[in-house]
Design an enzyme around this catalytic site. Structure first.
Site, PDB file in Angstrom:
ATOM      1  N   LYS A  32      20.822 -20.149 -12.815  1.00  0.00           N
ATOM      2  CA  LYS A  32      21.220 -19.270 -13.923  1.00  0.00           C
ATOM      3  C   LYS A  32      19.993 -18.752 -14.674  1.00  0.00           C
ATOM      4  CE  LYS A  32      25.751 -19.351 -13.452  1.00  0.00           C
ATOM      5  NZ  LYS A  32      26.493 -18.156 -12.990  1.00  0.00           N
ATOM      6  N   ASN A  44      30.400 -12.155 -11.010  1.00  0.00           N
ATOM      7  CA  ASN A  44      30.979 -13.272 -11.763  1.00  0.00           C
ATOM      8  C   ASN A  44      31.207 -14.524 -10.919  1.00  0.00           C
ATOM      9  OD1 ASN A  44      33.001 -14.550 -13.864  1.00  0.00           O
ATOM     10  ND2 ASN A  44      34.139 -14.338 -11.936  1.00  0.00           N
ATOM     11  N   TYR A  50      21.833 -25.938 -10.968  1.00  0.00           N
ATOM     12  CA  TYR A  50      22.718 -24.914 -11.549  1.00  0.00           C
ATOM     13  C   TYR A  50      21.968 -24.132 -12.625  1.00  0.00           C
ATOM     14  CZ  TYR A  50      26.684 -22.796 -14.018  1.00  0.00           C
ATOM     15  OH  TYR A  50      27.544 -21.898 -14.619  1.00  0.00           O
ATOM     16  N   ASP A  91      33.739 -14.628   1.549  1.00  0.00           N
ATOM     17  CA  ASP A  91      33.022 -15.800   1.036  1.00  0.00           C
ATOM     18  C   ASP A  91      31.593 -15.334   0.785  1.00  0.00           C
ATOM     19  OD1 ASP A  91      31.503 -18.083   0.658  1.00  0.00           O
ATOM     20  OD2 ASP A  91      32.659 -19.271   2.099  1.00  0.00           O
TER      21      ASP A  91
END
Ligand SMILES: NC(=O)c1ccc[n+]([C@@H]2O[C@H](COP(=O)([O-])OP(=O)(O)OC[C@H]3O[C@@H](n4cnc5c(N)ncnc54)[C@H](OP(=O)(O)O)[C@@H]3O)[C@@H](O)[C@H]2O)c1
Length: 273
Positions: free
Chosen positions: A173, A107, A169, A80
């Site tokens: 990114k 990824n 989010y 994890d």
């Protein structure tokens, strides 16, 4: 918790690789979506794989399928990546100079079901850990052995959302976009190729896991996962440092940089419940 699946084979697959040892790729999040396809395409190219995610049964299934289909060796690492100790085991694998990794594909990721203040701060922390801390630490570990060998590659799967104000989010990114952009230039002279992939909305398990239906996004905006991965690998082969699969998302990424935040925020409910 490391195991080998599929065993070693003396058969050297296609992709024009030399008869020497096969190159090794470590892919995080290979049990679904984009990561599953990266693992497939890299095995097809003759890479041995190190497959990293949480679901041991699915990892073993993928390892078995790819080992059988392409006669490559698949090592399974159950971890994890939001857990610092388990992430550390993956860093140790990347630092293993006896079995060097040639290509790292950062990824693995997930989105949160709710918006910032509706999540607990621990949920937000885990989200930041998978999207930022894990790729940063794995890149650090990989670069140490790759720069020593003056050889290697790193593909960071980021998002077009990183060019827009779409909650934590997109902030995470945005870190990965800037980090990759900088690192690609910084380490090019040390023999390491780094590329950042910025997909738009892509049909994978990502939105299902967020309980978001396909109708939360106009049909025109959905990308096919195979296309994203194939375009990304073609861009990597071509030496590009940024890959934005599809013309429509290249336009969206460019335009987003110039639009006011207030206007862009009107679209932030796209892809959410
Ligand atoms: N789909 C999109 O629309 C889209 C758009 C832009 C960017 N992206 C990015 O693309 C990347 C891949 O997403 P996807 O769309 O392929 O999603 P997906 O189909 O849900 O696959 C996510 C993968 O990440 C792994 N993962 C999730 N949490 C993990 C954890 N805590 N530790 C280790 N592994 C974990 C999952 O494996 P386990 O469940 O086995 O752990 C799975 O293999 C993500 O970074 C995502 O942000 C996706």
């Amino acid at each position: 918790m490391r195991r080998l699946a599929g065993g070693m084979s003396s058969h050297v697959p296609d992709a024009g690789e030399s008869a020497g040892p096969r190159p090794v790729a470590l892919v995080t999040g290979p049990t679904a979506g984009l990561g599953r396809l990266f693992a497939d395409r890299l095995a097809r190219r003759g890479y041995d794989l190190v497959l990293v995610s949480r679901d041991e049964a699915r990892l073993n299934e993928v390892a078995g399928e790819l080992a059988a289909a392409y006669a490559v060796s698949c090592e399974v690492l159950v971890a994890d990546l939001t857990d610092r100790a388990q992430l550390g085991a993956v860093e140790d694998r990347l630092l293993d100079r006896g079995h060097p990794v040639d290509l790292l594909v950062n990824n693995a990721g997930f989105g949160l079901k709710r918006t910032f203040l509706h999540n607990t701060v621990e949920q937000e922390q885990a989200h930041l850990d998978i999207l930022v801390t894990a790729p940063m630490r794995l890149t650090h570990a990989a670069l140490r052995q790759m720069t020593e060998r003056h050889s290697g590659g790193i593909i960071n799967v980021s998002s077009v959302a990183g060019t827009q104000p779409r909650g934590s989010y997109s902030a995470a990114k945005a870190y990965l976009n800037r980090f990759g952009e900088w690192a690609a230039h910084e380490y090019a002279g040390a023999g390491v190729r780094i590329m950042t992939v910025l997909p738009g909305f892509t049909r994978t398990e990502f939105h299902e896991r967020m309980d978001v239906g396909r109708d939360a996004v106009p049909r025109l905006l959905w990308l096919d996962a195979e296309r994203v991965v194939d375009d990304a690998l073609a861009d990597f082969d071509a030496g590009r440092r940024i890959s934005i699969p599809s013309k429509r998302y290249r336009v969206i990424a460019t335009v987003s940089k110039h639009l006011p935040v207030a206007l862009l925020q009107r679209f932030q409910s796209l892809g959410r419940r």
